[in-house]
Design a protein around this motif. Structure first.
Motif, short mmCIF file in Angstrom:
data_model
loop_
_atom_site.label_atom_id
_atom_site.label_comp_id
_atom_site.label_asym_id
_atom_site.label_seq_id
_atom_site.Cartn_x
_atom_site.Cartn_y
_atom_site.Cartn_z
N ASN A 25 0.82 -1.21 0.00
CA ASN A 25 0.00 0.00 0.00
C ASN A 25 0.86 1.26 0.00
O ASN A 25 0.50 2.27 -0.61
CB ASN A 25 -0.92 0.00 1.22
N GLU A 26 2.01 1.19 0.69
CA GLU A 26 2.89 2.37 0.73
C GLU A 26 3.38 2.74 -0.65
O GLU A 26 3.44 3.93 -1.00
CB GLU A 26 4.08 2.09 1.65
N VAL A 27 3.71 1.76 -1.45
CA VAL A 27 4.18 2.04 -2.82
C VAL A 27 3.03 2.53 -3.68
O VAL A 27 3.21 3.40 -4.54
CB VAL A 27 4.85 0.79 -3.43
N LYS A 28 1.86 1.98 -3.48
CA LYS A 28 0.69 2.47 -4.22
C LYS A 28 0.49 3.96 -3.95
O LYS A 28 0.14 4.73 -4.86
CB LYS A 28 -0.56 1.69 -3.83
N GLU A 29 0.72 4.37 -2.72
CA GLU A 29 0.54 5.77 -2.36
C GLU A 29 1.65 6.65 -2.93
O GLU A 29 1.39 7.61 -3.65
CB GLU A 29 0.49 5.93 -0.84
N CYS A 30 2.91 6.29 -2.63
CA CYS A 30 4.01 7.20 -2.98
C CYS A 30 4.37 7.14 -4.46
O CYS A 30 4.81 8.16 -5.03
CB CYS A 30 5.24 6.90 -2.13
N ALA A 31 4.22 5.99 -5.11
CA ALA A 31 4.64 5.88 -6.51
C ALA A 31 3.50 6.14 -7.49
O ALA A 31 3.74 6.66 -8.58
CB ALA A 31 5.21 4.48 -6.77
N THR B 105 -8.40 6.41 0.40
CA THR B 105 -9.01 5.40 -0.46
C THR B 105 -8.67 4.00 0.02
O THR B 105 -9.54 3.11 0.12
CB THR B 105 -8.54 5.58 -1.91
N LEU B 106 -7.41 3.80 0.34
CA LEU B 106 -6.99 2.49 0.82
C LEU B 106 -7.62 2.16 2.17
O LEU B 106 -8.00 1.01 2.43
CB LEU B 106 -5.46 2.45 0.92
N GLY C 261 -9.85 -0.48 0.79
CA GLY C 261 -8.88 -1.55 0.69
C GLY C 261 -8.12 -1.53 -0.63
O GLY C 261 -8.50 -0.84 -1.59
N ALA C 262 -7.04 -2.30 -0.69
CA ALA C 262 -6.21 -2.33 -1.89
C ALA C 262 -6.93 -2.99 -3.06
O ALA C 262 -6.73 -2.61 -4.22
CB ALA C 262 -4.90 -3.05 -1.60
N VAL C 263 -7.78 -3.98 -2.76
CA VAL C 263 -8.50 -4.69 -3.82
C VAL C 263 -9.89 -4.09 -3.92
O VAL C 263 -10.84 -4.54 -3.27
CB VAL C 263 -8.55 -6.20 -3.52
N THR D 38 -9.48 1.88 -5.72
CA THR D 38 -8.01 1.81 -5.73
C THR D 38 -7.48 1.58 -7.13
O THR D 38 -6.51 2.22 -7.56
CB THR D 38 -7.52 0.70 -4.79
N VAL D 39 -8.08 0.66 -7.88
CA VAL D 39 -7.55 0.36 -9.22
C VAL D 39 -7.72 1.57 -10.14
O VAL D 39 -6.89 1.82 -11.02
CB VAL D 39 -8.19 -0.91 -9.81
#
Length: 446
Positions: free
Chosen positions: A340-346, A353-354, A358-360, A364-365
């Motif tokens: 999740n951290e990479v989803k946020e920063c990258a 949202t997460l 959740g990630a799924v 999120t997508v």
């Protein structure tokens, strides 16, 4: 003309190394108009090499062998062939020059054991392997019912003491080829030496193939749908169903003589034309082996670029693209955002949202695919997030739950997919679904 493939190596037999040679050799032979009537994998055992080779000669005109040609003691193919054909090894000057050239280029010293690579049976035609040190050996086995050994009968004037050779008493010449087992060396030899020589040596058929990629319908349902069409195919056309995860490839094959090729091509074209009114809604591509190839063709044809953001597929999408030559023309790059951290920063996915979804999730997508498209400056982007398993599922989001996203100039689309609990299959099905949705999006936008 029929060929048999004999792959030799203990590492292949025990599954330590995946035998890719058999599949690649079969593809190349079929494309050349040569039928493959069998493939065998055996260990580095002299008795097995001899008995399987004789068995293969019973069944086919050509036996193509790979493996066991190295300089170490476990590489026994050359010695076994010498014993079987009542011949002897000698140092071939041309083969030795090739070995020296390769060792010099790599800065290695040519040791006595590596010099043995240049030793070949006297009864064979040596074919230099310019991409490796193990020379290829071509054996003409039958001529007017006699075993050729240095253009003569064996040294004792009789056949080898093996009753199986009696079945070879024919007026047809058969061929045994022994080549390196290293895949890229085998491919080079097949393309540049073996296939051309076989075409000169034997009469080969003309083969016309047509591939149709079908998605959105299962194999059995597809078979029921097109059964009347299949039954009406000309006898010269064979249809094969080649199912993959989330996709079926239909392969039409027509075979005939050289002067029949125009007729075969016309029959294939007519068959494809008649199929579209029946199953056209499920046909996503022609004349390609896979959906990634169709993606590459589509992106290049429309002159658009692509970026990927992957979680559950772990880089599989990017890997499939870059495995093909020319990917730099349309593929900008990709990000594997597993945490999740990479989803946020990258990728710029919001923390809120997460936390909330959740990630799924669809939310999120959507943010993943918009983020990678913006950051990498691509015309289109795709994203995946899901639970590939076998663990990590919940009652609300069981294993196999996947969200995919497609972003383009016209906006963002997200789709929920639900697969089973098999990790590899989930990843493969997800990739195929992503490519299918991307192709539809690009074609609709143009």
């Amino acid at each position: 003309m029929k060929a048999t493939i004999l792959n030799i190596g203990d590492e292949l037999l025990i599954g330590q190394v995946v035998n890719t040679n058999a599949a690649r050799m079969s593809q190349m032979l079929i494309a050349a108009g040569i039928d493959v009537c069998g493939t065998y994998v055996i260990g580095d055992n002299a008795d097995d090499i001899s008995s399987y080779l004789l068995h293969c000669l019973e069944r086919s005109d050509v036996v193509l062998m790979t493996g066991g040609l190295g300089p170490t003691k476990d590489d026994i193919t050359k010695k076994t062939l010498c014993e079987l054909f009542h011949s002897e090894l000698y140092e071939n000057a041309e083969a030795l020059a090739n070995v020296k050239r390769i060792f010099d280029a790599r800065g290695y010293e040519l040791t006595p054991i590596n010099r043995q690579q240049a030793w070949v049976p006297r009864c064979c035609t040596m074919i230099n392997n310019y991409v490796g040190t193990a020379p290829c050996m071509w054996f003409d086995v039958i001529d007017n019912g006699k075993l050729i050994i240095d253009n003569e009968l064996p040294h004792n004037g009789s056949r080898p003491d093996n009753s199986q050779f009696s079945i070879l008493n024919s007026q047809l010449k058969k061929v045994v080829v022994s080549m390196a087992g290293v895949p890229f060396e085998m491919v080079w030899l097949m393309e540049n030496e073996i296939i051309p020589r076989l075409k000169e040596h034997f009469r080969t058929d003309q083969i016309v193939n047509k591939n149709l990629l079908v998605q959105g319908i299962g194999e059995s349902f597809l078979s029921d749908l097109i059964e009347p069409w299949e039954l009406a195919l000309p006898k010269s056309i064979r249809l094969a169903y080649l199912p993959q995860a989330g996709m079926v490839k239909l392969r039409l094959t027509a075979r005939g003589s050289h002067d029949e090729r125009p007729l075969l091509e016309a029959q294939i074209a007519e068959a494809v034309k008649n199929l579209y009114p029946i199953a056209g809604q499920y046909i996503v591509g022609e004349d390609l082996e896979s959906l990634p190839e169709l993606v590459a063709y589509t992106m290049k044809r429309h002159g658009v670029t692509l970026a990927t953001a992957e979680s559950c597929t772990g880089g599989a999408l990017a890997s499939q693209l870059t495995a093909m030559a020319g990917a730099s023309e349309y593929f900008r790059g990709g990000m594997v955002a597993y945490s999740n951290e990479v989803k946020e920063c990258a990728l710029g996915v919001k923390h809120e949202t997460l936390q909330a979804h959740g990630a799924v999730s669809e939310e999120t997508v959507r943010e993943m695919v918009m983020g990678v498209r913006e950051r990498l400056g691509a015309d289109y982007a795709v994203a995946t997030t899901g639970i590939a398993g076998p663990g990590g599922g919940t009652p609300e989001k069981p294993v196999g739950t996947v969200w995919i996203g497609i972003a383009g100039p016209q906006g963002v689309e997200a789709k929920l997919l639900k697969f089973g609990d098999r990790r590899a299959q989930t990843i493969e099905r997800t990739c195929n679904a992503v490519w299918s949705e991307l192709i539809k999006a690009v074609n609709c936008d143009q």
